[in-house]
Motif scaffolding. Structure first.
Motif, PDB file in Angstrom:
ATOM      1  N   ALA A 140     -18.521  90.613 -50.306  1.00 40.82           N
ATOM      2  CA  ALA A 140     -18.795  92.332 -50.513  1.00 40.82           C
ATOM      3  C   ALA A 140     -19.285  92.372 -51.523  1.00 40.82           C
ATOM      4  N   ALA A 141     -18.419  92.702 -53.146  1.00 40.97           N
ATOM      5  CA  ALA A 141     -18.841  92.591 -54.815  1.00 40.97           C
ATOM      6  C   ALA A 141     -20.702  91.629 -54.784  1.00 40.97           C
ATOM      7  N   GLU A 142     -20.507  90.848 -53.411  1.00 43.37           N
ATOM      8  CA  GLU A 142     -22.124  90.313 -54.512  1.00 43.37           C
ATOM      9  C   GLU A 142     -23.310  90.878 -53.515  1.00 43.37           C
ATOM     10  N   VAL A 143     -22.686  91.825 -52.230  1.00 41.65           N
ATOM     11  CA  VAL A 143     -23.876  92.439 -51.814  1.00 41.65           C
ATOM     12  C   VAL A 143     -23.846  93.390 -52.164  1.00 41.65           C
ATOM     13  N   GLY A 144     -22.941  94.156 -52.514  1.00 36.10           N
ATOM     14  CA  GLY A 144     -22.834  95.505 -53.292  1.00 36.10           C
ATOM     15  C   GLY A 144     -22.810  96.652 -51.964  1.00 36.10           C
ATOM     16  N   VAL A 145     -21.215  96.257 -51.331  1.00 34.47           N
ATOM     17  CA  VAL A 145     -20.943  97.275 -50.509  1.00 34.47           C
ATOM     18  C   VAL A 145     -19.463  97.266 -50.008  1.00 34.47           C
ATOM     19  N   ALA A 146     -18.976  98.741 -49.469  1.00 37.76           N
ATOM     20  CA  ALA A 146     -17.171  98.370 -49.553  1.00 37.76           C
ATOM     21  C   ALA A 146     -17.221  97.115 -48.818  1.00 37.76           C
ATOM     22  N   THR A 147     -15.660  96.184 -49.075  1.00 37.96           N
ATOM     23  CA  THR A 147     -15.276  95.580 -48.027  1.00 37.96           C
ATOM     24  C   THR A 147     -15.587  95.460 -46.620  1.00 37.96           C
ATOM     25  N   MET A 148     -14.832  96.743 -46.054  1.00 34.32           N
ATOM     26  CA  MET A 148     -14.375  97.110 -44.612  1.00 34.32           C
ATOM     27  C   MET A 148     -16.435  96.705 -43.748  1.00 34.32           C
ATOM     28  N   SER A 149     -17.122  97.269 -44.390  1.00 29.92           N
ATOM     29  CA  SER A 149     -18.430  96.937 -44.117  1.00 29.92           C
ATOM     30  C   SER A 149     -18.574  95.309 -43.204  1.00 29.92           C
ATOM     31  N   LEU A 150     -18.301  94.321 -44.242  1.00 31.81           N
ATOM     32  CA  LEU A 150     -18.229  93.525 -43.984  1.00 31.81           C
ATOM     33  C   LEU A 150     -17.590  93.167 -42.365  1.00 31.81           C
ATOM     34  N   TYR A 151     -17.159  93.979 -41.780  1.00 33.86           N
ATOM     35  CA  TYR A 151     -16.717  93.758 -40.458  1.00 33.86           C
ATOM     36  C   TYR A 151     -16.769  94.049 -39.410  1.00 33.86           C
ATOM     37  N   ARG A 152     -18.025  94.460 -39.334  1.00 31.66           N
ATOM     38  CA  ARG A 152     -19.333  95.136 -38.157  1.00 31.66           C
ATOM     39  C   ARG A 152     -20.254  94.388 -38.195  1.00 31.66           C
ATOM     40  N   TYR A 153     -19.993  92.888 -38.869  1.00 31.68           N
ATOM     41  CA  TYR A 153     -21.159  91.709 -38.958  1.00 31.68           C
ATOM     42  C   TYR A 153     -20.533  90.864 -38.932  1.00 31.68           C
ATOM     43  N   ALA A 154     -19.369  90.145 -39.446  1.00 32.73           N
ATOM     44  CA  ALA A 154     -18.518  89.314 -39.283  1.00 32.73           C
ATOM     45  C   ALA A 154     -16.275  89.609 -39.323  1.00 32.73           C
ATOM     46  N   GLY A 155     -16.159  89.399 -37.650  1.00 29.56           N
ATOM     47  CA  GLY A 155     -14.579  90.186 -37.954  1.00 29.56           C
ATOM     48  C   GLY A 155     -13.815  89.364 -39.119  1.00 29.56           C
ATOM     49  N   SER A 156     -14.112  88.541 -38.803  1.00 28.79           N
ATOM     50  CA  SER A 156     -12.658  88.072 -40.137  1.00 28.79           C
ATOM     51  C   SER A 156     -13.777  87.072 -40.709  1.00 28.79           C
ATOM     52  N   LYS A 157     -12.709  86.645 -41.651  1.00 25.12           N
ATOM     53  CA  LYS A 157     -13.236  85.618 -42.339  1.00 25.12           C
ATOM     54  C   LYS A 157     -13.497  84.039 -42.286  1.00 25.12           C
ATOM     55  N   ASP A 158     -12.143  83.808 -40.828  1.00 23.83           N
ATOM     56  CA  ASP A 158     -12.381  82.406 -40.190  1.00 23.83           C
ATOM     57  C   ASP A 158     -13.854  83.100 -39.535  1.00 23.83           C
ATOM     58  N   ASP A 159     -14.333  83.813 -39.354  1.00 20.65           N
ATOM     59  CA  ASP A 159     -15.866  83.612 -38.073  1.00 20.65           C
ATOM     60  C   ASP A 159     -16.738  83.905 -39.200  1.00 20.65           C
ATOM     61  N   LEU A 160     -16.337  84.401 -40.141  1.00 16.19           N
ATOM     62  CA  LEU A 160     -17.951  83.952 -41.951  1.00 16.19           C
ATOM     63  C   LEU A 160     -17.732  82.487 -41.851  1.00 16.19           C
ATOM     64  N   LEU A 161     -16.643  81.733 -42.211  1.00 11.57           N
ATOM     65  CA  LEU A 161     -16.964  80.699 -42.503  1.00 11.57           C
ATOM     66  C   LEU A 161     -18.104  79.387 -40.998  1.00 11.57           C
ATOM     67  N   ILE A 162     -17.947  80.116 -40.689  1.00 14.09           N
ATOM     68  CA  ILE A 162     -18.044  79.288 -38.866  1.00 14.09           C
ATOM     69  C   ILE A 162     -19.792  79.123 -39.376  1.00 14.09           C
ATOM     70  N   VAL A 163     -20.000  81.101 -39.622  1.00 12.62           N
ATOM     71  CA  VAL A 163     -21.455  80.923 -39.468  1.00 12.62           C
ATOM     72  C   VAL A 163     -22.100  80.580 -41.311  1.00 12.62           C
ATOM     73  N   MET A 164     -21.111  80.121 -42.262  1.00 12.09           N
ATOM     74  CA  MET A 164     -21.777  79.939 -43.109  1.00 12.09           C
ATOM     75  C   MET A 164     -21.665  78.247 -43.059  1.00 12.09           C
ATOM     76  N   ALA A 165     -21.054  77.689 -42.507  1.00 12.52           N
ATOM     77  CA  ALA A 165     -20.741  76.250 -42.136  1.00 12.52           C
ATOM     78  C   ALA A 165     -22.201  75.948 -41.258  1.00 12.52           C
ATOM     79  N   ASP A 166     -22.717  76.557 -40.482  1.00  8.75           N
ATOM     80  CA  ASP A 166     -23.894  76.043 -39.511  1.00  8.75           C
ATOM     81  C   ASP A 166     -25.279  76.914 -40.645  1.00  8.75           C
ATOM     82  N   ALA A 167     -25.126  77.784 -41.454  1.00 10.46           N
ATOM     83  CA  ALA A 167     -26.375  78.108 -41.770  1.00 10.46           C
ATOM     84  C   ALA A 167     -26.536  77.103 -43.159  1.00 10.46           C
ATOM     85  N   ALA A 168     -25.727  77.035 -43.543  1.00 13.86           N
ATOM     86  CA  ALA A 168     -25.162  75.726 -45.015  1.00 13.86           C
ATOM     87  C   ALA A 168     -26.434  74.103 -44.644  1.00 13.86           C
ATOM     88  N   ALA A 169     -26.662  74.384 -43.353  1.00  8.71           N
ATOM     89  CA  ALA A 169     -27.053  72.941 -43.315  1.00  8.71           C
ATOM     90  C   ALA A 169     -28.465  72.845 -42.917  1.00  8.71           C
TER      91      ALA A 169
END
Length: 245
Positions: free
Chosen positions: A55-84
């Motif tokens: 959230a700090a990296e993109v300049g928003v409040a932490t709670m704003s992220l949960y609209r797009y990634a329901g949890s950190k685990d969800d975020l990690l799943i998307v990261m692993a795919d996008a990093a390939a």
């Protein structure tokens, strides 16, 4: 037949999530969040990735992220795919040279981002990038006469081999480069420790291998020659399977 409801994280990766038709356009989206999370992981490792740090990296409040990634685990799943990266192009190559290139590229991109090794693989691939890797490897086996289940088992085995070899190479590189007094740093250190602890009566074959410098080899276990040796064994097995069809 009713459509299978998609898990939220899968729907987001594939752009299948329904968005509200009214209201202001969101100032944030999942790709931007994931890019920020990958930047943090590349810079600080996986431990640096938290919902707050992203959230700090993109300049928003932490709670704003949960609209797009329901949890950190969800975020990690998307990261692993996008990093390939994109898989190597097939370009009409025969299955063996292509799968050699494919497995090597798989190992190399994991080594280029070691934080991916910390994620592990707890679920089958489901994102656009990871499924393209699967698709291209299966396509390489199209004319082999193998059935779909055999093809998938081959690709799964090669994927696991690439990850295991990347993990080993990263671990050895890290310990060899460290300045501490770790007696098991590098393969030579590991071999020396085994020499001390092994009882030839209880471990006759392993003792003989250590005494013959099977692990030492000038501390070059992570060289391509070792990776290629194991990959050749696997592909020889695939060739034998194809020849029995």
């Amino acid at each position: 037949m009713p459509e299978t409801p998609l898990p939220a994280v899968i729907a987001r990766m594939w752009g299948r999530e329904e968005l509200p038709r009214r209201g202001p356009r969101p100032s944030l989206d999942l790709p931007r969040i994931v890019e920020a999370a990958i930047r943090i992981a590349d810079r600080d490792g996986l431990d640096g990735v938290t919902m707050a740090s992203v959230a700090a990296e993109v300049g928003v409040a932490t709670m704003s992220l949960y609209r797009y990634a329901g949890s950190k685990d969800d975020l990690l799943i998307v990261m692993a795919d996008a990093a390939a990266p994109e898989p190597p192009p097939l370009d009409g190559r025969a299955w063996r040279p292509y799968l050699t290139d494919w497995t090597t590229a798989n190992r190399n991109y994991l080594l280029s981002r070691p934080w991916l090794l910390s994620l592990g693989q707890h679920s089958p691939p489901a994102g656009p990038r990871s499924l393209r890797w699967l698709d291209r490897a299966l396509a390489a086996l199209d004319d082999t006469g193998l059935d779909p289940g055999e093809k998938i088992n081959i690709v799964t085995t090669l994927t696991g081999y690439a990850a295991q070899q990347a993990t080993l190479a990263h671990a050895l590189t890290t310990t060899t480069a460290s300045t501490g007094d770790d007696p098991m740093a590098g393969m030579a250190g590991y071999s020396a420790v085994l020499t001390e602890v092994l009882d030839p009566n209880g471990y006759p074959a392993l003792t003989a291998a250590v005494q013959a410098n099977g692990f030492g080899r000038n501390d070059q276990w992570i060289d391509d020659a070792d990776f290629t040796f194991g990959l050749t064994l696997l592909l020889d097995g695939v060739e034998a399977l194809i020849s029995r069809q």
